[in-house]
Design an enzyme around this catalytic site. Sequence first.
Site, PDB file in Angstrom:
ATOM      1  N   ASP A  51       0.624  -1.245   0.093  1.00 16.03           N
ATOM      2  CA  ASP A  51      -0.036   0.064   0.161  1.00 16.03           C
ATOM      3  C   ASP A  51       0.748   1.199  -0.036  1.00 16.03           C
ATOM      4  OD1 ASP A  51       1.113  -0.241   2.789  1.00 16.03           O
ATOM      5  OD2 ASP A  51      -0.899  -0.234   3.430  1.00 16.03           O
ATOM      6  N   SER A  52       2.234   0.931  -0.024  1.00 10.01           N
ATOM      7  CA  SER A  52       3.007   1.993  -0.130  1.00 10.01           C
ATOM      8  C   SER A  52       2.833   2.698  -1.469  1.00 10.01           C
ATOM      9  CB  SER A  52       4.539   1.606  -0.144  1.00 10.01           C
ATOM     10  OG  SER A  52       4.754   0.478  -0.858  1.00 10.01           O
ATOM     11  N   LYS A 118      -0.424  -9.477   3.765  1.00 10.35           N
ATOM     12  CA  LYS A 118      -0.012  -8.815   4.980  1.00 10.35           C
ATOM     13  C   LYS A 118      -0.850  -7.697   5.830  1.00 10.35           C
ATOM     14  CE  LYS A 118       3.333  -5.621   4.400  1.00 10.35           C
ATOM     15  NZ  LYS A 118       2.889  -4.514   5.299  1.00 10.35           N
ATOM     16  N   GLU A 120      -1.181  -5.233   9.305  1.00  7.98           N
ATOM     17  CA  GLU A 120      -0.412  -4.322  10.397  1.00  7.98           C
ATOM     18  C   GLU A 120      -1.308  -4.610  11.675  1.00  7.98           C
ATOM     19  OE1 GLU A 120      -0.095  -0.290   9.200  1.00  7.98           O
ATOM     20  OE2 GLU A 120       0.906  -0.754   7.278  1.00  7.98           O
ATOM     21  N   GLU A 187       9.234  -3.323  11.324  1.00  3.85           N
ATOM     22  CA  GLU A 187       9.736  -1.913  10.739  1.00  3.85           C
ATOM     23  C   GLU A 187      10.154  -1.219  11.833  1.00  3.85           C
ATOM     24  OE1 GLU A 187       8.072   1.430   7.684  1.00  3.85           O
ATOM     25  OE2 GLU A 187       6.761  -0.495   8.025  1.00  3.85           O
TER      26      GLU A 187
END
EC number: 2.1.2.11
Length: 271
Positions: A51-52, A118, A120, A187
């Site tokens: 989603d970057s 993925k 978060e 991260e």
Amino acid sequence: MSSQNSKALITINSLHKLKSKGEKFACLTAYEATLGKIISQSGVEVILVGDSLGMVIQGHESTLPVTMQDLIYHLQNVSRGNINSHLMADMPFMSYATKETALSNATLLMQNGAHSVKLEGGRWICDLTSTLSQRGIPVCAHMGLTPQSINRIGGYFVQGRDTDKQDEMIAEAKDLESAGASILLLECVPDDLARKITQSLSIPVIGIGAGPSTDGQVMVIHDLLGISCLEQPPKFIKNFLAENDSVQSAISAYVRAIKEQKFPAKEHTFF
């Protein structure tokens, strides 16, 4: 896997075997077919359709505006170019707000080319992780700095520097593994915490800004090529194109540096 390709697809089992042998692996973001193919041909084991894209492709200030439709579109493109890399797809902001929503959206990602998804979060995503993994959807749990929570966190800060927070994160990582997570991504955490978590888990751990101790490393392709729009690139970024004469050689150099444990170096690491 392309019918024109004879290389075996990189799977979750492939990554687990690399960890068991103590061999490092590379992960890199991609958003379209051409770079997806080049990245895969260069020996990158994991391609993250992240989603970057909201920041590096769409020009937003965060990842929050990215929708499932956006992610699926770019996932389909990368899938067409991929040779044999494992394709991991981000689940965008609020796409896993409930168990039902998570299952529906993860199913869409898998049906459109993803090999894993993925999410978060820490302990709160354990139930979601269990639900997805029980239904055949491999999960990468993303801990530490979680960009989708940037408004709650209040900025892009290193996470887990105090002892209490470290103990909590180690416990959460173990809980996520027990819940069925196949991979963990860390991260922006201190090197010593990343090392403790990596050694505590049997599943592979991917790092970004988490030092050299993790099993794999991930970067955003725009950062690797030195074309990011960031005014002040974070310290864990290295411009590999600056020392190479082509995109292909820059990506190959990135893979080689990870395998030879030359990247990330001390200057890219938080302590």
